[in-house]
Write an enzyme that holds these catalytic residues in place. Structure first.
Site, PDB file in Angstrom:
ATOM      1  N   ARG A  51       0.924  -1.133   0.065  1.00  0.00           N
ATOM      2  CA  ARG A  51      -0.152  -0.094   0.026  1.00  0.00           C
ATOM      3  C   ARG A  51       0.792   1.195   0.004  1.00  0.00           C
ATOM      4  NH1 ARG A  51      -3.162  -3.600   2.927  1.00  0.00           N
ATOM      5  NH2 ARG A  51      -4.918  -4.358   1.844  1.00  0.00           N
ATOM      6  N   ASP A  92       0.081  -6.792  -2.779  1.00  0.00           N
ATOM      7  CA  ASP A  92      -1.413  -6.869  -2.434  1.00  0.00           C
ATOM      8  C   ASP A  92      -2.047  -6.166  -3.790  1.00  0.00           C
ATOM      9  OD1 ASP A  92      -3.803  -6.113  -1.134  1.00  0.00           O
ATOM     10  OD2 ASP A  92      -2.634  -6.850   0.800  1.00  0.00           O
ATOM     11  N   HIS A 118      -6.664 -10.079  -3.092  1.00  0.00           N
ATOM     12  CA  HIS A 118      -5.652  -9.085  -2.816  1.00  0.00           C
ATOM     13  C   HIS A 118      -4.736  -9.284  -3.958  1.00  0.00           C
ATOM     14  CE1 HIS A 118      -7.032  -7.146   0.814  1.00  0.00           C
ATOM     15  NE2 HIS A 118      -7.315  -8.503   1.231  1.00  0.00           N
ATOM     16  N   ASP A 127      -6.679 -14.103   3.035  1.00  0.00           N
ATOM     17  CA  ASP A 127      -7.818 -13.287   3.595  1.00  0.00           C
ATOM     18  C   ASP A 127      -8.551 -12.613   2.671  1.00  0.00           C
ATOM     19  OD1 ASP A 127      -5.338 -11.941   2.938  1.00  0.00           O
ATOM     20  OD2 ASP A 127      -6.374 -10.161   4.265  1.00  0.00           O
ATOM     21  N   GLU A 128      -9.877 -12.045   3.117  1.00  0.00           N
ATOM     22  CA  GLU A 128     -10.598 -11.517   2.518  1.00  0.00           C
ATOM     23  C   GLU A 128     -10.798 -11.457   0.811  1.00  0.00           C
ATOM     24  OE1 GLU A 128      -9.885  -7.404   5.412  1.00  0.00           O
ATOM     25  OE2 GLU A 128      -8.745  -7.583   3.548  1.00  0.00           O
ATOM     26  N   TRP A 166      -6.034 -13.420  12.937  1.00  0.00           N
ATOM     27  CA  TRP A 166      -6.277 -11.945  13.122  1.00  0.00           C
ATOM     28  C   TRP A 166      -7.676 -11.364  13.328  1.00  0.00           C
ATOM     29  CZ3 TRP A 166      -9.110  -8.280  10.011  1.00  0.00           C
ATOM     30  CH2 TRP A 166      -9.659  -8.918   8.810  1.00  0.00           C
ATOM     31  N   TYR A 218      -2.883  -4.698  15.829  1.00  0.00           N
ATOM     32  CA  TYR A 218      -2.796  -4.003  14.427  1.00  0.00           C
ATOM     33  C   TYR A 218      -2.176  -2.524  15.097  1.00  0.00           C
ATOM     34  CZ  TYR A 218      -4.812  -7.222  11.012  1.00  0.00           C
ATOM     35  OH  TYR A 218      -5.041  -8.317  10.306  1.00  0.00           O
ATOM     36  N   ASP A 239      -1.622  -0.257  12.941  1.00  0.00           N
ATOM     37  CA  ASP A 239      -2.135   1.059  12.226  1.00  0.00           C
ATOM     38  C   ASP A 239      -3.222   1.492  12.595  1.00  0.00           C
ATOM     39  OD1 ASP A 239      -3.202  -1.645  11.611  1.00  0.00           O
ATOM     40  OD2 ASP A 239      -3.872  -0.647   9.764  1.00  0.00           O
ATOM     41  N   THR A 248      -0.382  -0.376   5.811  1.00  0.00           N
ATOM     42  CA  THR A 248      -0.035   0.931   5.332  1.00  0.00           C
ATOM     43  C   THR A 248      -0.758   1.767   4.669  1.00  0.00           C
ATOM     44  OG1 THR A 248       1.367   0.257   3.624  1.00  0.00           O
ATOM     45  CG2 THR A 248       2.449   0.196   5.989  1.00  0.00           C
TER      46      THR A 248
END
Length: 619
Positions: free
Chosen positions: A169, A198, A272, A338-339, A405, A430, A432, A477
């Site tokens: 990112r 990503d 991703h 993930d995701e 996570w 996390y 961030d 990020t």
């Protein structure tokens, strides 16, 4: 030992915070404070009683300016030896400092390294000055070499003590990555999880697939809040980004190894993957040509997932992992997982016959099918697979390690199936996220205060403890555009997680930890490293009653803090109303201001929150 230590003060829990012990992070397993001190001068010599070049080099690097003389007598010198230490494992060490010398002993090189990091923290903050060396004979130099008498026996609680850096990112230079590793190693982290790919950028050179970096490493430049960033315009120059050549990767891996840090690469899939898809559109079900978006607004609108039903996808993965495995000597490859939005798979013509042929009942089982095939590729390279806890969906690959996570539940489920687990729940790990009240913080999402990180406990009551390898801090990020801001987000929360993962659970003491954190800030000031003091700020919680009344609750992470506030547009101080209990925000008032006082003096930042923001929080 009795001959060189006088008046020992032993760490006696839970009252150790009252003892005059050095401000070490993470807290050692056992520490005894003695009487007196040892002073390193330019005349001090190093006796390194091992021929192992790795150990000799790390000693010289940690104590710059001192001469190695293996014949030096222990008196008034520093002796380092590789040798067994009773009841101390491979990463443990024993460090004895007396007025007549220093002795560091460890069974392996890792223990020597961690003992040297502790020795560094025992030195005054001036040790952190860039270019510092033990040279000269001035009084100033002598003061900078003073170390208190102490006996430390130490070893880590967990074997996996990780930190993750997302370079997709926001791209960070090779030089900064090395700085990141250097600093984490000083606080006894031993795993660098490198999130290399990503949607927003592919950051590692794959020679057999050159478009991954020719196309996938670059996107349109944007600033501002993550999801407010404009989409790319057709024909716009893709000028933001970068990638690491394979030679640079090898350099970083070697640099980390010299600091006892294992590098774990992550190539996130099947979701991703937009940066890879921009380079090779045939990787998706649709084959559609897509740009690299500098935001997250495309999610579920554009297909950023690999097609799990075509053999060509697995040939692509095999090429990538062949080169990844050659670059990273560690035993793991992280595959993300993930995701992954599966809506495009539901519409994919190729997926329907695959589901029928393999008895897959839903798209979650397609992801499981995908991860199982990927695990075989990973194993063919002599590596082990790690994935985020979504790889549990549809059934877990046989030998996978799960990184949990989304809270602890994924890790618990994986451990109950007998799989190794790394705990990294976002609520604690996390870094961030907001670390204080959002009104006084740079923009991000969610919240994880310093006290939340310190409260992290990786081992749930309901699982076999040996299956919990450890945990890690994660820096995503999307909202971290610079290395300076990365430092602000990581520290001091990484201090907290370092202590959770290294120190015995029963030594945890929040007030004493805060004392030690504030001591380490002085070291960071000398080194020029950024950090956050957000734990000193008040924070505000808003509750909206059914009558429409907005009720204000004020709080602080530290005990014994006085909070003062105003709602009349004046600046609060110790003569303003003192917060005693929740109060109703006055009708017609347009902002709340709050300050914190410790021992009669203001600390942290004043909060200044418009009523419109308070009303939004209430909703």
């Amino acid at each position: 030992m009795k001959a060189i230590l006088f008046g020992l003060l032993t760490l006696s829990l839970p009252t150790f915070a009252q003892l005059p012990l050095p401000a070490l992070i993470p807290q050692p397993q056992s520490i005894q404070a003695g009487t007196g001190q040892f002073t390193i001068t330019a005349k001090t010599q190093l006796a390194v009683l091992t021929p192992v070049a790795e150990v000799r080099q790390m000693v010289q690097t940690s104590l710059p300016g001192l001469r190695i003389n293996d014949l030096a007598k222990p008196a008034n010198n520093i002796t380092v030896r590789l040798a067994p230490v009773a009841n101390i494992g491979r990463e443990g060490y024993e460090l004895v400092v007396s007025p007549t010398g220093i002795r560091l002993t460890a069974p392996e090189a890792a223990g020597i390294f961690y003992g040297l990091q502790t020795l560094r923290q025992l030195l005054p903050a001036e040790r952190e000055r860039p270019g510092f060396r033990f040279t000269g004979t001035s009084v100033t130099t002598s003061k900078n070499g003073i170390i208190p008498a102490v006996v430390i026996r130490d070893q880590p609680r967990f074997g996996w003590r990780g930190m993750m850096l997302d370079v997709s990112r926001s791209f960070f230079t090779k030089e900064y990555v090395k700085q990141f590793i250097d600093l984490m190693a000083r606080y006894k982290y031993n795993v660098f999880h490198w999130h290399l790919t990503d949607d927003q950028g592919w950051r590692i050179e794959i020679k057999s697939l050159p478009r991954l970096t020719q196309v996938g490493a670059w996107r349109a430049p944007r600033t501002g809040r993550w999801n407010n960033r404009e989409n790319p315009v057709p024909g716009e120059t893709q000028s933001y980004g970068g990638f690491y050549t394979q030679d640079e990767i090898r350099e970083v891996v070697q640099y980390a190894a010299e600091r006892q840090v294992m590098v774990v690469p992550e190539i996130d899939m099947p979701g991703h993957m937009l940066a890879a898809i921009a380079a090779y559109p045939n990787l998706t079900c649709s084959g559609k040509v897509v740009p690299i978006y500098p935001n997250g607004k495309f999610y579920k609108l554009e297909d950023n997932t690999l097609n799990p039903c075509n053999d060509s996808t697995y040939l692509f993965i095999d090429k990538v992992f062949t080169e990844i495995a050659q670059l990273f000597p560690g035993p793991y490859i992280h595959v993300g997982g993930d995701e992954a939005f599966k809506g495009f798979w539901e519409q994919c013509a190729a997926c329907k016959p695959l589901m029928a042929a393999n008895g897959l009942k839903n798209v979650e089982e397609i992801q499981s099918y995908f991860i199982r095939r990927v695990e075989k590729i990973v194993q063919s390279k002599g590596k082990r697979l790690i994935g985020w806890d979504e790889i549990l969906e549809g059934g877990l690959a046989p030998n996978a390690t799960v990184m949990s996570w989304r809270g602890m539940n994924g890790g618990i489920a994986a451990a109950k199936q007998g799989h190794p687990v790394i705990m990294t729940p976002f609520q604690n790990c996390y870094v961030d996220l907001y670390q204080g009240d959002p009104s006084a913080e740079p923009s991000t999402y969610g919240i994880c205060r310093l006290s939340n990180s310190y409260a992290f406990e990786p081992v749930p009551d309901s699982v076999r403890t040996e299956l919990i390898l450890g945990g890690q801090a994660n820096l995503w990020t999307e909202s971290v555009p610079t290395s300076r801001h990365a430092e602000y987000m990581v520290w001091p929360r990484a201090f907290a997680i370092a202590e959770v993962l290294w120190s015995p659970k029963n030594t945890r003491n929040w007030p004493d930890f805060v004392r030690r954190v504030e001591s380490h800030f002085s070291r960071f000031d000398v080194a020029g490293i950024n950090y956050s003091r957000s734990y000193l700020n008040p924070y505000v919680t808003v509750q909206k009653q059914t009558t429409g009344i907005v009720e204000i609750l004020l709080n602080h992470e530290l005990a014994g803090i006085d909070l003062f506030y105003t709602t009349d547009n004046t600046l609060p101080d110790a003569m303003s109303p003192k917060y005693m209990q929740p109060f109703v925000f006055p009708k017609g008032a347009d902002r709340l201001r709050v300050v914190a006082y410790r021992d009669g003096k203001p600390i942290g930042r004043m909060l200044d929150i418009p009523f419109t923001d308070l009303a939004t929080r209430a909703r």
